[in-house]
Each structure stands twice: as structure tokens, then as C-alpha cells.
Enzyme design. Sequence first.
Site, short mmCIF file in Angstrom:
data_model
loop_
_atom_site.label_atom_id
_atom_site.label_comp_id
_atom_site.label_asym_id
_atom_site.label_seq_id
_atom_site.Cartn_x
_atom_site.Cartn_y
_atom_site.Cartn_z
N ASP A 51 -1.06 3.56 2.84
CA ASP A 51 0.26 2.90 2.86
C ASP A 51 0.79 2.62 1.46
OD1 ASP A 51 0.06 2.78 5.71
OD2 ASP A 51 -1.26 1.04 5.46
N GLY A 53 2.91 4.45 -0.08
CA GLY A 53 4.27 5.00 -0.23
C GLY A 53 4.22 6.49 -0.54
N LYS A 54 3.22 7.18 0.04
CA LYS A 54 3.06 8.61 -0.22
C LYS A 54 4.24 9.43 0.29
CE LYS A 54 -0.98 8.70 1.78
NZ LYS A 54 -1.35 7.30 1.83
N GLY A 78 1.19 7.33 8.76
CA GLY A 78 2.60 7.04 9.02
C GLY A 78 3.36 7.01 7.72
N HIS A 79 4.38 7.83 7.62
CA HIS A 79 5.21 7.87 6.42
C HIS A 79 6.61 7.49 6.80
CE1 HIS A 79 2.11 10.00 4.45
NE2 HIS A 79 2.47 11.22 4.70
N GLN A 262 -3.83 8.47 4.46
CA GLN A 262 -4.69 7.29 4.20
C GLN A 262 -4.89 7.13 2.69
OE1 GLN A 262 -6.17 9.57 6.90
NE2 GLN A 262 -4.65 8.53 8.11
N GLY A 340 2.42 -0.77 13.84
CA GLY A 340 3.27 -1.97 13.77
C GLY A 340 2.48 -3.21 13.36
N SER A 342 0.68 -6.04 11.12
CA SER A 342 1.04 -6.51 9.79
C SER A 342 -0.13 -6.21 8.85
CB SER A 342 1.41 -7.99 9.80
OG SER A 342 0.34 -8.74 10.23
N ASP A 371 9.57 -3.15 -7.53
CA ASP A 371 10.67 -4.08 -7.27
C ASP A 371 10.23 -5.29 -6.44
OD1 ASP A 371 10.42 -1.80 -5.41
OD2 ASP A 371 11.86 -2.92 -4.19
N GLY A 451 8.42 3.60 -8.53
CA GLY A 451 9.35 3.37 -7.42
C GLY A 451 9.95 1.98 -7.54
N VAL A 452 11.29 1.91 -7.46
CA VAL A 452 11.95 0.60 -7.58
C VAL A 452 12.80 0.28 -6.34
CG1 VAL A 452 11.97 0.46 -10.10
CG2 VAL A 452 13.81 1.69 -8.94
P1 IMP Z 1 -8.83 5.50 12.23
O1 IMP Z 1 -8.38 6.40 11.14
O2 IMP Z 1 -7.79 5.35 13.33
O3 IMP Z 1 -10.17 5.87 12.77
O4 IMP Z 1 -9.01 4.03 11.60
C1 IMP Z 1 -10.01 3.74 10.64
C2 IMP Z 1 -9.49 2.76 9.58
O5 IMP Z 1 -8.52 3.41 8.78
C3 IMP Z 1 -8.79 1.52 10.15
O6 IMP Z 1 -9.07 0.42 9.32
C4 IMP Z 1 -7.31 1.88 10.09
O7 IMP Z 1 -6.49 0.74 10.02
C5 IMP Z 1 -7.30 2.66 8.78
N1 IMP Z 1 -6.19 3.62 8.71
C6 IMP Z 1 -6.09 4.80 9.35
N2 IMP Z 1 -4.97 5.43 9.00
C7 IMP Z 1 -4.33 4.65 8.12
C8 IMP Z 1 -3.12 4.79 7.37
O8 IMP Z 1 -2.40 5.78 7.42
N3 IMP Z 1 -2.83 3.76 6.53
C9 IMP Z 1 -3.63 2.69 6.39
N4 IMP Z 1 -4.76 2.51 7.06
C10 IMP Z 1 -5.11 3.49 7.92
#
Ligand code: IMP
Length: 466
Positions: A51, A53-54, A78-79, A262, A340, A342, A371, A451-452
Site C-alpha cells: 500500500d 502507492g505503487k 489493490g491499486h 504487496q 476496506g 483500516s 503531502d 508524490g504530493v
Molecule cells: P494474503 O496475501 O491474503 O495471504 O494475506 C497475507 C498478509 O498480507 C495479510 O497480512 C494481508 O493483510 C497482507 N496483504 C496481502 N496483500 C496486501 C496488499 O496488497 N497490501 C497490503 N497488505 C497486503
Amino acid sequence: MVLTFRSWFTLIDRHTPWWERAKRAVTLATTQSRLEFHMPAIVLIGAQWGDEGKGKATDLLGEQAQWVVRYQGGNNAGHTVVLPDGQDFALHLIPSGILTPGVTNVIGNGVVVDPGVLLEELAGLEERGVDTSRLLLSADAHLIMPYHVAIDRVTERYLGKKQIGTTGRGIGPCYQDKIARVGVRMQDLLDEKILRQKVEAALDIKNQILVKVYNRRAIDAEEVVDTVLEQAEKFANRISDTKLKINQALERGETVLLEGSQGTLLDVDHGTYPFVTSSNPTSGGASAGSGVGPTKISAVIGILKAYTTRVGAGPFPTELTDEAGENLRKQGGEFGVTTGRSRRTGWFDAVIARYATRVNGITDYFLTKLDVLSGLETIPICVAYDVDGERVEEMPMTQTGVHHAVPVYEEMPGWWEDLSDCRTFEDLPANARAYIERIEELSGARVSAIGVGPGRDQTIVRHTMA
Ligand code: IMP
């Protein structure tokens, strides 16, 4: 441009003896063409726990690349990409290069693909007028089957307090089958007989586990095969020998961006095991997951958030559980794109950044969300850990060490200005520049882009990255 032997010969000083000129021209012509050949593959990876910001970085670099390739993970990622017209897209599986016209996008052999999610994402993009015709799927990529999702969820529930906090998308169980050599691959969709055999064999064992261990209903193999074959009708034409195609593109001198999902600390080998994902997001995984040899990779760009976040369970030394953490979450909009949930938040951790620089061989950093830090009197940076009374400057060797790590902070003066309109390094307030320079010193790699804001144009580029 590649200069020939003849061109080099004429360029070398006329007063040099001809045999010496010839020798040097041969060296220059052959070395230069070798460099040209090796230049175009660039790896982009998350340097923290994901996460970072890729999406924004890939989107930006995608403009200079002809190919964007994902090499590991699945729809656990998720991007969010915000286009200049304000439209935002949430992508989980398809590389964000899909939004750049002319770019060929590849879901590489190292990725695990849920066919239902793939179709949903394609339909969502097409509905909004995005051309998806340039998406290829590796014949060797593994498929996430309904039983992988069922096992992921049920295992987490049984782990109770010890759970990893997975995304519940079947990622781990799918990779388990890959390593156990009982997985189902894209290419199996092209041979119904083989597909049936593989699904039946996998379910023979999995149903025993689901029913006898977890007290769940058995999954019907025929139903699984029929559903996946129906889905495959809509994407089978995209299945391709992507390893060959990517390498041919490199030979033509095209630029290939290898996009990790990841982050470094979620890597199954280099992350905070066992609180990790089941693949290799680190740069080493880029070769295995795409079929591009390491000698063809010329740059490794790490994406680093100006502070730290983490989703799911596991150690997080600089985590803030107070109001400051809540503020970072709110200001940074730190809620998962995929689940979703937090995100946990904390100050910048330079021990982790140093570690990421080393294990990935990072050449440049893209620092995101600077920022978000505006309006703080001082900004702490974690420069080392205190592990059971001892100052440690590098990532502790053991899991226990990481769990015991207490951050040692250095306070940097903050700034009050809104950074969202800054477009050059000089536009930034002096304290923001000093914060970046300290990060460079501590992490051991230059910060080449900043990134700003979430917009595509809200980026400061300091150095050419590749
Ligand atoms: P899994 O990849 O669903 O098996 O989850 C394993 C761990 O990686 C968990 O702690 C997830 O929250 C974390 N995780 C998986 N994908 C992401 C991602 O894209 N961003 C941040 N954490 C991730």
C-alpha cells in the site's frame, strides 16, 4: 542508438595506430550493443508492508514503458489510480498500465488468478471505455479455485487469535498447491480432460480436509470445472507464452516494467514471516515470476510511503495507536482498496527502508504521500531499534527480535505549507526537503520522485529513474 564498428573507428583519434583504433572500435561496438540489450527491464516494488502507492508510480512509469508485467500475488492487491479528469480506478489483478493507451499488459506466470475476479475487473474497465485488448495472461499462471478461497477463510477462522489476517482471497492455498505440484494453470483451461483430472485430484484430498477437519460442505468437482470453463470462454484468447513475448520485446529494445504487488516486508522469504503473503514481492521474484533474466534488469525502483502502514497482523515497530496514528489514517485515507480494512499507521522506519534497499538492490526511491505530513510541529523518523536494551541499526535476525524492537527516534522539524501544488524539489519547504534528504541518507538510495497528492500530475521528478 547503437553505433557500428565503422562509426566508432572514425570517431577514435586519427593519430592512434590503425590496429589500436580497430581494437577499441570492436570493444565499443560490442559493449554498447550489449548495454542496449540489457537496459530496458525495470522492476517496481513496495519497500514497506504494501500500500505504498505503487499504482500511481506504475501509472506514471507506464507512460515510458511499452509493457507492464505483474509477477506475483493475485487479487489480494489493490491499486487506486486517479486520472487527470478526476476518475479513479481500483485495480486488483490487472496491471495499472491498462489505463495507458498502447501499453501491453501481462499477468505473469508468478501471479495467481481468480477467473471470476478477472472477468469482473475486465467488465468494469470496458464499461468505462478502457481498451482491454492489450492484456495477456501467462499460460503458466496458476488459477485460484473456489476451494482455495474456502480453505483460506476456514483456516484463518481456526487460527483464532494466531491468524495472519489474510485478505481471504485464496492466495496462500493456491500457492500451496503450486508448490505441492497439484495446482491448476491457465494452460489447463485449453485441455478439458486434463483440467477435469487435475481438479478431481485436488478435490479428492481437499474435500476430506473441508469435511473432516473443518466440518464444511464438500465442493463438487464437476461444478467447479463447468463454471471455470464457462468463464474461460471469455478470456482464453488472451492465454499466451508471455515469457517468450516479453523477452522478444526486450530484444526489440522495448521497455518492460515489472510490477510487484504487496511489499518487501510481506515477502515470504524476506518479510516478517509468518505474517507475510505467500509469494516473493521482492525484486528477486520479478525474474522468477515473469521469465525475464536478472541480467536484463537495469533498475529497481522502490516505492516508499513518507510514513508507514500495515494491514493485517504481525510486528510493526513504529505503529502509533494514539491520536497521531488516527490523524495519519484520516489524512492519508489509509483504508484498504481490497478489503476496506483500516490500515495500521506509524512513523517512517529507516531500518526497514535500509533493509529494503539491500534485499531488493534498490537504485531509486519514489517517495509517496509526502503531502500527508504537512501540519506537524515535528516528524519522528525511526533510525534504529532498541532490542532488549541493545541499539540495533539493522533488521533483527530473529522473529523474536523484531517483536521486541522499540523504535529509536530522531525528530525532524515539520512544515505547515500545503504541498499539493509543488512541482519541483525547490518548490518544497526547506524542512520537507531536509526530511527527504535524511531519508536518502538513512536508506542508502536516492529519492528520485516524490508524490504530493493522489493525482497523476501531483509528482515531483528529481532524477531520471531508468
Ligand atoms: P494474503 O496475501 O491474503 O495471504 O494475506 C497475507 C498478509 O498480507 C495479510 O497480512 C494481508 O493483510 C497482507 N496483504 C496481502 N496483500 C496486501 C496488499 O496488497 N497490501 C497490503 N497488505 C497486503
